[in-house]
Motif scaffolding. Sequence first.
Motif, PDB file in Angstrom:
ATOM      1  N   THR A 117      22.062  33.174 -41.911  1.00  0.00           N
ATOM      2  CA  THR A 117      22.630  32.414 -43.020  1.00  0.00           C
ATOM      3  C   THR A 117      22.757  30.955 -42.624  1.00  0.00           C
ATOM      4  O   THR A 117      23.597  30.611 -41.785  1.00  0.00           O
ATOM      5  CB  THR A 117      24.018  32.944 -43.400  1.00  0.00           C
ATOM      6  OG1 THR A 117      23.931  34.325 -43.738  1.00  0.00           O
ATOM      7  CG2 THR A 117      24.601  32.159 -44.572  1.00  0.00           C
ATOM      8  N   ILE A 127      24.160  27.276 -42.708  1.00  0.00           N
ATOM      9  CA  ILE A 127      25.503  26.835 -43.105  1.00  0.00           C
ATOM     10  C   ILE A 127      25.509  26.243 -44.510  1.00  0.00           C
ATOM     11  O   ILE A 127      26.544  26.249 -45.184  1.00  0.00           O
ATOM     12  CB  ILE A 127      26.068  25.807 -42.107  1.00  0.00           C
ATOM     13  CG1 ILE A 127      25.120  24.614 -41.969  1.00  0.00           C
ATOM     14  CG2 ILE A 127      26.340  26.467 -40.763  1.00  0.00           C
ATOM     15  CD1 ILE A 127      25.721  23.456 -41.193  1.00  0.00           C
ATOM     16  N   ARG A 184      26.981  28.323 -47.355  1.00  0.00           N
ATOM     17  CA  ARG A 184      28.423  28.557 -47.434  1.00  0.00           C
ATOM     18  C   ARG A 184      29.117  27.350 -48.075  1.00  0.00           C
ATOM     19  O   ARG A 184      28.573  26.251 -48.092  1.00  0.00           O
ATOM     20  CB  ARG A 184      28.993  28.810 -46.035  1.00  0.00           C
ATOM     21  CG  ARG A 184      28.509  30.097 -45.375  1.00  0.00           C
ATOM     22  CD  ARG A 184      29.058  31.330 -46.099  1.00  0.00           C
ATOM     23  NE  ARG A 184      28.622  32.570 -45.508  1.00  0.00           N
ATOM     24  CZ  ARG A 184      29.365  33.316 -44.667  1.00  0.00           C
ATOM     25  NH1 ARG A 184      30.572  32.894 -44.304  1.00  0.00           N
ATOM     26  NH2 ARG A 184      28.897  34.460 -44.191  1.00  0.00           N
ATOM     27  N   TRP A 199      31.833  24.494 -48.080  1.00  0.00           N
ATOM     28  CA  TRP A 199      32.672  23.695 -47.196  1.00  0.00           C
ATOM     29  C   TRP A 199      32.524  22.224 -47.556  1.00  0.00           C
ATOM     30  O   TRP A 199      31.520  21.803 -48.126  1.00  0.00           O
ATOM     31  CB  TRP A 199      32.296  23.906 -45.716  1.00  0.00           C
ATOM     32  CG  TRP A 199      30.831  23.785 -45.397  1.00  0.00           C
ATOM     33  CD1 TRP A 199      29.899  24.777 -45.465  1.00  0.00           C
ATOM     34  CD2 TRP A 199      30.117  22.604 -44.989  1.00  0.00           C
ATOM     35  NE1 TRP A 199      28.642  24.301 -45.108  1.00  0.00           N
ATOM     36  CE2 TRP A 199      28.750  22.966 -44.815  1.00  0.00           C
ATOM     37  CE3 TRP A 199      30.495  21.281 -44.731  1.00  0.00           C
ATOM     38  CZ2 TRP A 199      27.774  22.057 -44.395  1.00  0.00           C
ATOM     39  CZ3 TRP A 199      29.521  20.368 -44.325  1.00  0.00           C
ATOM     40  CH2 TRP A 199      28.188  20.760 -44.162  1.00  0.00           C
ATOM     41  N   CYS A 233      32.644  20.754 -41.935  1.00  0.00           N
ATOM     42  CA  CYS A 233      32.241  21.914 -41.128  1.00  0.00           C
ATOM     43  C   CYS A 233      32.255  21.537 -39.656  1.00  0.00           C
ATOM     44  O   CYS A 233      31.585  20.587 -39.239  1.00  0.00           O
ATOM     45  CB  CYS A 233      30.858  22.401 -41.532  1.00  0.00           C
ATOM     46  SG  CYS A 233      30.327  23.906 -40.657  1.00  0.00           S
ATOM     47  N   SER A 258      32.449  36.117 -40.173  1.00  0.00           N
ATOM     48  CA  SER A 258      31.280  35.840 -39.331  1.00  0.00           C
ATOM     49  C   SER A 258      30.067  35.584 -40.203  1.00  0.00           C
ATOM     50  O   SER A 258      30.065  35.869 -41.412  1.00  0.00           O
ATOM     51  CB  SER A 258      30.994  37.008 -38.389  1.00  0.00           C
ATOM     52  OG  SER A 258      30.582  38.160 -39.117  1.00  0.00           O
ATOM     53  N   LEU A 259      29.050  35.042 -39.595  1.00  0.00           N
ATOM     54  CA  LEU A 259      27.733  34.953 -40.193  1.00  0.00           C
ATOM     55  C   LEU A 259      26.710  35.067 -39.067  1.00  0.00           C
ATOM     56  O   LEU A 259      27.040  34.914 -37.888  1.00  0.00           O
ATOM     57  CB  LEU A 259      27.551  33.661 -40.998  1.00  0.00           C
ATOM     58  CG  LEU A 259      27.740  32.293 -40.337  1.00  0.00           C
ATOM     59  CD1 LEU A 259      26.575  31.894 -39.447  1.00  0.00           C
ATOM     60  CD2 LEU A 259      27.937  31.234 -41.411  1.00  0.00           C
ATOM     61  N   SER A 303      23.853  33.478 -37.187  1.00  0.00           N
ATOM     62  CA  SER A 303      23.339  32.126 -36.967  1.00  0.00           C
ATOM     63  C   SER A 303      21.821  32.093 -37.067  1.00  0.00           C
ATOM     64  O   SER A 303      21.132  33.087 -36.822  1.00  0.00           O
ATOM     65  CB  SER A 303      23.777  31.614 -35.596  1.00  0.00           C
ATOM     66  OG  SER A 303      23.199  30.358 -35.319  1.00  0.00           O
ATOM     67  N   ALA A 326      35.652  24.271 -42.568  1.00  0.00           N
ATOM     68  CA  ALA A 326      35.108  25.485 -41.960  1.00  0.00           C
ATOM     69  C   ALA A 326      34.946  25.295 -40.460  1.00  0.00           C
ATOM     70  O   ALA A 326      34.694  24.183 -39.982  1.00  0.00           O
ATOM     71  CB  ALA A 326      33.757  25.832 -42.584  1.00  0.00           C
ATOM     72  N   THR A 366      32.822  27.143 -37.257  1.00  0.00           N
ATOM     73  CA  THR A 366      31.772  28.103 -36.931  1.00  0.00           C
ATOM     74  C   THR A 366      31.168  27.715 -35.585  1.00  0.00           C
ATOM     75  O   THR A 366      31.748  26.936 -34.833  1.00  0.00           O
ATOM     76  CB  THR A 366      30.709  28.142 -38.050  1.00  0.00           C
ATOM     77  OG1 THR A 366      29.788  29.198 -37.798  1.00  0.00           O
ATOM     78  CG2 THR A 366      29.956  26.821 -38.166  1.00  0.00           C
ATOM     79  N   TRP A 419      33.139  32.494 -38.549  1.00  0.00           N
ATOM     80  CA  TRP A 419      33.250  31.663 -39.749  1.00  0.00           C
ATOM     81  C   TRP A 419      34.709  31.754 -40.229  1.00  0.00           C
ATOM     82  O   TRP A 419      35.153  32.797 -40.710  1.00  0.00           O
ATOM     83  CB  TRP A 419      32.299  32.119 -40.844  1.00  0.00           C
ATOM     84  CG  TRP A 419      32.360  31.208 -42.046  1.00  0.00           C
ATOM     85  CD1 TRP A 419      33.115  31.364 -43.173  1.00  0.00           C
ATOM     86  CD2 TRP A 419      31.651  29.972 -42.198  1.00  0.00           C
ATOM     87  NE1 TRP A 419      32.926  30.302 -44.016  1.00  0.00           N
ATOM     88  CE2 TRP A 419      32.028  29.437 -43.458  1.00  0.00           C
ATOM     89  CE3 TRP A 419      30.736  29.273 -41.411  1.00  0.00           C
ATOM     90  CZ2 TRP A 419      31.523  28.227 -43.936  1.00  0.00           C
ATOM     91  CZ3 TRP A 419      30.228  28.071 -41.896  1.00  0.00           C
ATOM     92  CH2 TRP A 419      30.620  27.556 -43.133  1.00  0.00           C
ATOM     93  N   VAL A 463      37.898  29.462 -42.311  1.00  0.00           N
ATOM     94  CA  VAL A 463      38.099  28.355 -43.243  1.00  0.00           C
ATOM     95  C   VAL A 463      39.584  28.068 -43.405  1.00  0.00           C
ATOM     96  O   VAL A 463      40.404  28.996 -43.516  1.00  0.00           O
ATOM     97  CB  VAL A 463      37.480  28.672 -44.623  1.00  0.00           C
ATOM     98  CG1 VAL A 463      37.740  27.539 -45.609  1.00  0.00           C
ATOM     99  CG2 VAL A 463      35.978  28.925 -44.497  1.00  0.00           C
TER     100      VAL A 463
END
Length: 360
Positions: free
Chosen positions: A26, A28, A31, A33, A36, A66-67, A69, A281, A283, A312, A314
């Motif tokens: 994914t 960034i 998402r 934000w 970040c 989470s995501l 990377s 965010a 990460t 991840w 926020v």
Amino acid sequence: MDIATLSGKIATGRIGQTLSRLVPATPIWEREWDVCCVLDGCRLDLMREAAAAGHETLPGPDSVGSLWSVGSQSAEWMDRTFAPEHREEMARTAYVTGNPFSSQSCEHILVTSDDVLPLEPDDFGVFHEAWRDDWVDDDISTIPPEPLTDAAIAIWRNRHELGIDRILIHYMQPHAPFRSRPGWFFGSADIEHWGQFTDGEDADDDVDLEDLTPAEREALEALAEAEAESDDETDSMNDPWLRLRDGDLSREAVWAAYRDNLEWVLDDVARLLANCDGRVAMTSDHGNAIGEFGVWSHPPGTPVPALRRVPWAVRDGRDRETCDPDLPEGIRERDADDATGADGADGDEIESRLEALGYR
């Protein structure tokens, strides 16, 4: 060859690189934000541990998501995060980075393309390579989080004038060197040996054995012995995770130092939260493997979850104006013909800083 070694070679070799491309990563940009914070080399379980301990910057551990990377190493992450298909988002984004890979072509990293690195000022709404001017050579050689936070706060407060609506801050912590363990990186605090023991032909110029403590001498002897016995192509002196693999450091000691480095950057992200309005965010670009599937550290093109599944989290930031940093000089003075950050570290210094990260 044992199973761990074999699986490590598979995971970091051509098969691993092929599988890595199939990981449903994914970017960034997908998402939501406003601000970040990329905490370089932060494992998911490390951030959740800090959250469970109640660090003020983080939400509760159940809220640390989470995501996957886009990369398992910083240059790979930059190559895919700043790929041509993301140019529209980048044009409205300020990028403040402490990672010297921003200036490298990375031709030696086979999983990167030829289209992205080195990054250029025109790639972003604002581009500030903080590592060029704010590198610190002390007990350890690194860029601390404070100058990145200062630059980010000033840029974000001037976002309308600068024509941006997002800011991305690439902190170097919790990546080594570790502030709580300067003895692991003794020998030289200059840029040429950032985060590592001194080795090579100039070692005697940097280290006077008479000046070392018994513990330092013992560590140096152990390191030399490990080097002599190792047939690994990678110089383990450059990387505490490889020294952990080789038995030179204990897992408990490395983890504690790693955790302290995370708290170092989180303490400064708390200052960011108190001086920036918006959705903030947190990460990472990649994690660090500690033996999972036979992999250690963070080699590029590796599909291991310990490297690719990153945190991840926020929080809502609110500008309470607890500090008032100035815009970085290059941004303050730039015009259409003046590229931000054009001055600073030269090519040799940049190469040395990356070598100290264990990338050369």
